[in-house]
Write a protein that holds these residues in place. Structure first.
Motif, PDB file in Angstrom:
ATOM      1  N   SER A  43       0.841  -1.203   0.000  1.00 56.37           N
ATOM      2  CA  SER A  43       0.000   0.000   0.000  1.00 56.37           C
ATOM      3  C   SER A  43       0.872   1.247   0.000  1.00 56.37           C
ATOM      4  N   HIS A  45       0.965   5.232   1.244  1.00 56.01           N
ATOM      5  CA  HIS A  45       0.366   6.111   2.244  1.00 56.01           C
ATOM      6  C   HIS A  45       0.904   7.526   2.097  1.00 56.01           C
ATOM      7  N   SER A  50       1.356   8.928   7.781  1.00 53.76           N
ATOM      8  CA  SER A  50       0.796   7.867   6.923  1.00 53.76           C
ATOM      9  C   SER A  50      -0.710   7.699   7.138  1.00 53.76           C
ATOM     10  N   GLU A  53      -4.376   6.367   3.135  1.00 57.09           N
ATOM     11  CA  GLU A  53      -3.967   5.290   2.232  1.00 57.09           C
ATOM     12  C   GLU A  53      -4.405   5.654   0.816  1.00 57.09           C
ATOM     13  N   PHE A  56      -3.747   0.487  -2.883  1.00 56.24           N
ATOM     14  CA  PHE A  56      -3.057  -0.747  -2.457  1.00 56.24           C
ATOM     15  C   PHE A  56      -3.185  -1.796  -3.549  1.00 56.24           C
ATOM     16  N   ASN A  69      -7.939   4.998  -3.458  1.00 57.61           N
ATOM     17  CA  ASN A  69      -8.738   5.988  -2.754  1.00 57.61           C
ATOM     18  C   ASN A  69      -9.468   6.849  -3.791  1.00 57.61           C
ATOM     19  N   TYR A  98       5.273  10.402   0.744  1.00 61.26           N
ATOM     20  CA  TYR A  98       4.546   9.155   0.538  1.00 61.26           C
ATOM     21  C   TYR A  98       5.407   7.980   1.001  1.00 61.26           C
ATOM     22  N   CYS A 100       5.759   3.627   1.326  1.00 58.02           N
ATOM     23  CA  CYS A 100       5.352   2.302   0.871  1.00 58.02           C
ATOM     24  C   CYS A 100       5.312   1.345   2.070  1.00 58.02           C
ATOM     25  N   LYS A 101       4.267   0.543   2.108  1.00 60.53           N
ATOM     26  CA  LYS A 101       4.143  -0.455   3.168  1.00 60.53           C
ATOM     27  C   LYS A 101       3.927  -1.828   2.531  1.00 60.53           C
TER      28      LYS A 101
END
Length: 215
Positions: A43, A45, A50, A53, A56, A69, A98, A100-101
């Motif tokens: 995802s 963010h 964060s 979101e 993703f 979103n 931004y 990244c997860k």
């Protein structure tokens, strides 16, 4: 550069800055994972905390799905050891940092990466010079035309005011002359009052006293 990691650890690397001049950005999230997970979720963010979101993507050995979103135009793609997020129609107010997860969802244990340094996406304001110059070019002639119209109307009104004033003065002078001539040629002969027209003596003669002849 991503160093080797012990099992069930995820490390993410991002470029620090991304300049967007055409409203389109491509953010690459490189990651390293040495675990046994088979189902993942990545995802993107927005913000230092964060909190938002953006979009993703999730995948496993058989299928991939992605979602965005509603306030963003974003789509994610998964490659061997990286996730690519494409964003388009970005606006200047979307300039932010931004993150990244990456998450290993299944099988257990569940793991995710520690927060990276993130990527600052700077969206330049989109200007169209000819659209802003056109109203200025059209306003100047309109202002000049309005000015000339006002000057012309003012001149015409002033001219007619002068004509009316001159005509009034001329009429007044002529009327004054006529009144003067009439007073010069007025008949000055005295006239008797209406009730004295048939009498044989002037109105100014004294009345006779007939009692003097009776004696």
């Amino acid at each position: 550069f991503l160093p080797s990691l012990p099992e069930n650890k995820i490390l993410v690397a991002q470029r620090p800055l991304l300049i967007v001049a055409n409203k389109t950005a491509t953010l690459v999230c490189n990651y390293t994972y040495n675990g046994t997970g088979k189902e993942f979720r990545a995802s993107l963010h927005k913000g230092t905390d964060s909190a938002v979101e953006v979009c993703f993507i999730s995948w496993n050995t058989t299928k991939t799905s992605t979602n965005s979103n509603k306030e963003f135009n974003c789509q994610g793609f998964h490659d061997k050891d990286k996730v690519i997020f494409n964003l388009w129609n970005m606006s200047a107010n979307q300039t932010d940092i931004y993150f990244c997860k990456i998450e290993a969802m299944y099988p257990p244990p569940y793991v995710y990466n520690e927060k990276s340094n993130g990527t600052v996406i700077h969206v330049k304001a989109f200007f169209v010079p000819f659209l802003k110059e056109t109203p200025i070019q059209t306003q100047e002639p309109q202002s000049a035309i309005r000015l000339w119209i006002m000057v012309a109307v003012t001149g015409v009104l002033a001219f007619y005011s002068m004509l009316i004033t001159a005509a009034f003065i001329n009429y007044w002078q002529k009327s004054k002359k006529n009144m003067y001539h009439q007073s010069d040629y007025m008949n000055m002969t005295p006239r008797h009052p209406p009730y004295q027209k048939n009498k044989g003596y002037p109105s100014y003669a004294p009345t006779r006293d007939y009692t003097a002849y009776r004696s």
